[in-house]
Motif scaffolding. Structure first.
Motif, PDB file in Angstrom:
ATOM      1  N   LEU A   1      51.895  46.078  35.821  1.00  0.00           N
ATOM      2  CA  LEU A   1      51.004  45.225  35.738  1.00  0.00           C
ATOM      3  C   LEU A   1      50.389  44.506  34.503  1.00  0.00           C
ATOM      4  O   LEU A   1      50.387  44.699  33.479  1.00  0.00           O
ATOM      5  N   GLY A   2      49.678  43.070  35.012  1.00  0.00           N
ATOM      6  CA  GLY A   2      49.870  42.435  34.220  1.00  0.00           C
ATOM      7  C   GLY A   2      51.087  40.718  33.903  1.00  0.00           C
ATOM      8  O   GLY A   2      51.434  40.939  34.733  1.00  0.00           O
ATOM      9  N   GLU A   3      50.873  40.144  32.608  1.00  0.00           N
ATOM     10  CA  GLU A   3      52.417  39.897  32.808  1.00  0.00           C
ATOM     11  C   GLU A   3      53.464  39.499  32.259  1.00  0.00           C
ATOM     12  O   GLU A   3      53.806  41.087  31.606  1.00  0.00           O
ATOM     13  N   GLY A   4      54.487  39.631  33.352  1.00  0.00           N
ATOM     14  CA  GLY A   4      55.690  40.679  33.099  1.00  0.00           C
ATOM     15  C   GLY A   4      56.660  40.247  32.400  1.00  0.00           C
ATOM     16  O   GLY A   4      57.645  40.914  32.202  1.00  0.00           O
TER      17      GLY A   4
ATOM     18  N   GLY B   1      36.183  34.746  34.945  1.00  0.00           N
ATOM     19  CA  GLY B   1      34.899  34.420  35.985  1.00  0.00           C
ATOM     20  C   GLY B   1      34.842  36.090  36.377  1.00  0.00           C
ATOM     21  O   GLY B   1      33.388  35.826  36.746  1.00  0.00           O
ATOM     22  N   GLY B   2      35.721  37.201  36.141  1.00  0.00           N
ATOM     23  CA  GLY B   2      34.805  38.196  37.013  1.00  0.00           C
ATOM     24  C   GLY B   2      34.999  38.197  38.131  1.00  0.00           C
ATOM     25  O   GLY B   2      33.726  39.438  38.356  1.00  0.00           O
ATOM     26  N   CYS B   3      34.886  37.852  39.153  1.00  0.00           N
ATOM     27  CA  CYS B   3      34.628  37.918  40.575  1.00  0.00           C
ATOM     28  C   CYS B   3      35.263  39.006  40.691  1.00  0.00           C
ATOM     29  O   CYS B   3      37.057  39.112  40.955  1.00  0.00           O
ATOM     30  N   ASP B   4      34.095  39.936  41.195  1.00  0.00           N
ATOM     31  CA  ASP B   4      34.639  41.469  41.745  1.00  0.00           C
ATOM     32  C   ASP B   4      35.923  41.439  42.595  1.00  0.00           C
ATOM     33  O   ASP B   4      36.242  42.731  42.970  1.00  0.00           O
TER      34      ASP B   4
ATOM     35  N   THR C   1      41.902  38.594  38.642  1.00  0.00           N
ATOM     36  CA  THR C   1      40.691  39.093  37.412  1.00  0.00           C
ATOM     37  C   THR C   1      41.104  40.004  37.038  1.00  0.00           C
ATOM     38  O   THR C   1      41.279  40.403  35.348  1.00  0.00           O
ATOM     39  N   GLU C   2      41.284  41.176  37.894  1.00  0.00           N
ATOM     40  CA  GLU C   2      41.339  42.763  37.314  1.00  0.00           C
ATOM     41  C   GLU C   2      42.982  42.330  36.633  1.00  0.00           C
ATOM     42  O   GLU C   2      42.700  43.534  35.379  1.00  0.00           O
TER      43      GLU C   2
ATOM     44  N   PRO D   1      43.217  47.203  47.133  1.00  0.00           N
ATOM     45  CA  PRO D   1      43.392  47.726  46.636  1.00  0.00           C
ATOM     46  C   PRO D   1      43.622  47.690  44.404  1.00  0.00           C
ATOM     47  O   PRO D   1      44.119  47.105  44.559  1.00  0.00           O
ATOM     48  N   GLY D   2      42.811  48.356  43.867  1.00  0.00           N
ATOM     49  CA  GLY D   2      42.919  48.217  42.300  1.00  0.00           C
ATOM     50  C   GLY D   2      41.664  46.990  41.898  1.00  0.00           C
ATOM     51  O   GLY D   2      41.631  47.378  40.847  1.00  0.00           O
ATOM     52  N   THR D   3      41.016  46.562  43.015  1.00  0.00           N
ATOM     53  CA  THR D   3      39.777  45.846  42.382  1.00  0.00           C
ATOM     54  C   THR D   3      38.304  46.136  42.033  1.00  0.00           C
ATOM     55  O   THR D   3      38.355  47.350  42.720  1.00  0.00           O
ATOM     56  N   GLU D   4      37.090  45.605  41.874  1.00  0.00           N
ATOM     57  CA  GLU D   4      36.414  45.865  41.342  1.00  0.00           C
ATOM     58  C   GLU D   4      35.930  46.194  42.729  1.00  0.00           C
ATOM     59  O   GLU D   4      34.794  47.425  43.303  1.00  0.00           O
ATOM     60  N   LEU D   5      35.705  45.485  43.523  1.00  0.00           N
ATOM     61  CA  LEU D   5      35.056  44.837  45.094  1.00  0.00           C
ATOM     62  C   LEU D   5      35.804  46.743  45.573  1.00  0.00           C
ATOM     63  O   LEU D   5      34.810  47.342  46.175  1.00  0.00           O
ATOM     64  N   TRP D   6      37.027  46.367  45.440  1.00  0.00           N
ATOM     65  CA  TRP D   6      37.631  47.837  46.273  1.00  0.00           C
ATOM     66  C   TRP D   6      36.931  48.792  45.878  1.00  0.00           C
ATOM     67  O   TRP D   6      36.625  50.340  46.426  1.00  0.00           O
ATOM     68  N   ARG D   7      36.774  49.514  44.484  1.00  0.00           N
ATOM     69  CA  ARG D   7      36.281  50.582  43.585  1.00  0.00           C
ATOM     70  C   ARG D   7      34.414  50.435  44.746  1.00  0.00           C
ATOM     71  O   ARG D   7      34.902  52.014  44.550  1.00  0.00           O
ATOM     72  N   LYS D   8      34.183  50.284  44.605  1.00  0.00           N
ATOM     73  CA  LYS D   8      32.717  50.020  45.282  1.00  0.00           C
ATOM     74  C   LYS D   8      32.320  50.473  46.143  1.00  0.00           C
ATOM     75  O   LYS D   8      31.858  51.018  46.452  1.00  0.00           O
ATOM     76  N   LEU D   9      33.206  49.660  46.990  1.00  0.00           N
ATOM     77  CA  LEU D   9      33.248  49.564  48.722  1.00  0.00           C
ATOM     78  C   LEU D   9      33.364  51.503  48.752  1.00  0.00           C
ATOM     79  O   LEU D   9      33.229  51.995  49.799  1.00  0.00           O
ATOM     80  N   LYS D  10      34.500  51.319  48.033  1.00  0.00           N
ATOM     81  CA  LYS D  10      35.368  52.835  48.026  1.00  0.00           C
ATOM     82  C   LYS D  10      33.928  54.157  47.738  1.00  0.00           C
ATOM     83  O   LYS D  10      33.759  55.114  48.758  1.00  0.00           O
TER      84      LYS D  10
END
Length: 614
Positions: free
Chosen positions: A139-142, A192-195, A200-201, A371-380
């Motif tokens: 995850l992140g910069e490879g 920016g923090g868009c969910d 961003t994640e 999967p893995g984003t803030e939006l996914w966790r919230k909706l889940k």
């Protein structure tokens, strides 16, 4: 075991198709010019994440791009100690099949999984399941991970030298266009923090700079040195305008190279508010002076600012788009359907606001809980993530349970939006033509002599190449409104650049006939019935120390599979026709006593055999 070489690979074919039966790898066809009828630009692209990794480690590597199953298994059977797979979520069923094969055939191999597929895989499965398939979820910069994993120096700069070029053209012009568009990544991540944003994640709300402004321009100059047909560079960054000092330094470097000013531009990324802020502080003229010729603008929604997204809270997107277009900067506008506040009273208002921006190219998608984003966790947590197969986890995913809309409505609205843009403003090619004319006029009236003398030539070339399509666009316009737009654009061309030459008129009629023939041929058997497939390629990064010139192309390209005879014949015939037409037109031009520079620009377009990018 092969310990002195690494295998990098993309997922194996076959690839799933998108909901509109589009290709996963054709970005312009699936998104940016979608539903433009025969003027839809069909494109090819590459897996740049793997190329960046291969270029930035000391150990040699083999890179499989879009392999078929037999290509993959033959390479795995050689017994690599390390295999890295770069994937998107949509590919994960195939990726897990690939991992099973590696485990069975080469159990000692360490398997690395990266990119956004790794993010989704990591979020979806428990530790025991993950270990069953892969050894490391990256995850992140490879590059940093790979250098640490291999025990290499982690402090040296990241390079992205001369990666394979993209190309695109309408299918009736050339189904196999040459690559004329480079690719670079200047930064990863966004504060920016868009969910809903996977990036961003992935990078924890931070930006990681991969190329400084000086490195960036150096890389573009290297592209230009090796590929004189390079017309544009697609530059990945979540929002260039969040980093004004980076842009200002890029402007300083770009303005010192008249060859770049005259021949190349680049596509950047921005959001409405930050573009507005940059222009307020540095002036609108500073944007084209950076060399930027197109910008991907995340509008997302007219109401985004009211709901916590810093997108269109302080500035009106319609004004920003208008200002960009007036300077010759093309736009790739993004809009999302399926927000919780979308309902039957405001969804068309929101869509029509976006249409009013008149984006040169567009991306209309559904709000997708990756999967893995803030939006996914919230909706889940709210029980609003539907269990869909991996092949349906993409920009048009139907995984979200909407509050006020049925699932099929959000997809239908994106398709309607594409159709509405086409029927309102015409195909993206027409919109690009209008913006190019704006750019020519703006440059000629600029206080900057470099813009007047050199940048105007870039817009002139773009205007001539697209003018050749006007007869075809007029004939196949979807309605009278668009047909009149074609006529008015033609009038403006003649006012600004003069009357088209007889040779241009001849070629324009030839293109119109080609479009007519294509349209008739595919009337009952549409050309886009089957999604485009990329050929399998193998890139060898041998790290040959005997090569003295560090500016050389760092890889060898091989095609592991035979190109089918039908495609080979089609490609040869297409090349033959282009060559024949080029020679015929060149002879015509040479015989003219009053040869025009417009003819030279037209011939240049013919020889490139690729539409000029975004």
């Amino acid at each position: 075991m092969i310990t002195d070489r690494i295998l990098f690979t993309t997922p194996c074919y076959p690839y799933p198709s998108l909901p509109a039966n589009d290709s996963l790898t054709d970005a312009t066809g699936q998104r940016f010019t979608h539903l433009d009828d025969i003027f839809t630009i069909v494109s090819h692209t590459h897996c740049y994440a793997n190329h960046i990794l291969a270029q930035n480690i000391d150990i040699p590597s083999t890179l499989l791009e879009y392999p078929r199953w037999n290509n993959f298994t033959e390479e795995v059977d050689k017994g690599y100690a390390v295999i890295g797979i770069s994937s998107f979520p949509v590919h994960l069923d195939m990726v897990m099949k690939m991992c099973k094969y590696i485990r069975e055939k080469s159990p000692e191999t360490k398997i690395l999984l990266g990119s956004y597929g790794a993010q989704a895989f990591n979020a979806q499965y428990d530790e025991e399941t993950k270990k069953k398939y892969v050894d490391h979820v990256v995850l992140g910069e490879g590059v940093q991970f790979m250098r640490e994993f291999l025990g290499e120096d982690t402090n040296r700069p990241i390079t992205q030298k001369l990666m394979p070029k993209c190309g695109g053209a309408p299918a009736f012009i050339n189904k196999y266009p040459r690559g004329g568009i480079g690719f670079l990544v200047t930064g990863l991540g966004c504060p920016g923090g868009c969910d809903f944003c996977s990036t961003t994640e992935m990078y924890h709300h931070k930006r990681i700079e991969l190329l400084s402004p000086d490195d960036f321009v150096d890389h573009v100059e290297l592209y230009r040195k090796h590929f004189d047909r390079l017309s544009s560079v697609f530059v990945i960054e979540e929002d260039h305008f969040r980093h004004p000092r980076w842009l200002v330094r890029t402007k300083e470097r770009w303005q010192k190279n008249t060859d770049l000013i005259e021949n190349v531009d680049w596509t950047g990324f921005g959001s409405v508010d930050f573009i507005w802020h940059f222009a307020s502080n540095y002036g609108w003229d500073a944007i084209p002076e950076t060399g930027m010729g197109a910008v991907f603008v995340g509008v997302e929604s007219k109401f985004a600012g009211e709901h916590g997204y810093r997108k269109v809270k302080e500035a009106d997107a319609r004004e920003v788009f208008y200002k960009l277009h007036s300077m010759g900067i093309r736009t790739l506008g993004a809009w999302i359907c399926g927000w919780d506040y979308h309902n039957h009273t405001n969804m068309y208002e929101d869509l029509n606001y976006f249409v009013a921006c008149k984006p040169t190219y567009e991306q209309l998608t559904r709000l997708s809980p990756f999967p893995g984003t803030e939006l996914w966790r919230k909706l889940k947590d709210q029980g609003r993530v539907m269990n869909v197969p991996w092949e349906d986890v993409h920009f048009w995913s139907g995984a979200q349970k909407n509050i006020s809309m049925e699932t099929h409505e959000t997809l239908n609205l994106t398709e309607y939006g594409y159709d509405l843009l086409y029927k309102t403003w015409g195909p993206s090619m027409l919109r690009r033509f209008e913006v190019s004319l704006n750019g020519y006029e703006f440059s000629m009236n600029s206080d900057n002599p470099l813009m007047r003398k050199h940048r105007s030539e870039l817009f002139k070339r773009a205007s001539v190449s697209t003018w050749l399509m006007l007869s075809a666009m007029e004939r196949f316009a979807p309605n009278g409104v668009v047909r009149r737009r074609v006529f008015k654009a033609d009038e403006r061309f003649r006012d600004l650049l003069g009357e088209p030459t007889p040779t241009m008129e001849l070629l324009s009629k030839g293109i119109e006939k080609r479009a007519l023939k294509f349209k008739m041929k595919h009337m009952f058997d549409p050309w886009n019935r089957k999604p485009r497939e990329e050929p399998a390629k193998c890139y060898l990064y041998n790290k040959d120390k005997s090569i003295k010139d560090d500016d050389d192309i760092p890889y060898i390209t091989e095609y592991p599979n035979k190109i089918p005879k039908k495609i080979r014949r089609e490609m040869k015939m297409n090349n033959f026709k282009f060559n024949l037409m080029s020679r015929f037109l060149r002879r015509m031009v040479r015989k003219k006593s009053d040869r025009s520079d417009l003819d030279d620009l037209m011939l240049d377009y013919m020889e490139k055999r690729s539409y000029g990018g975004f």
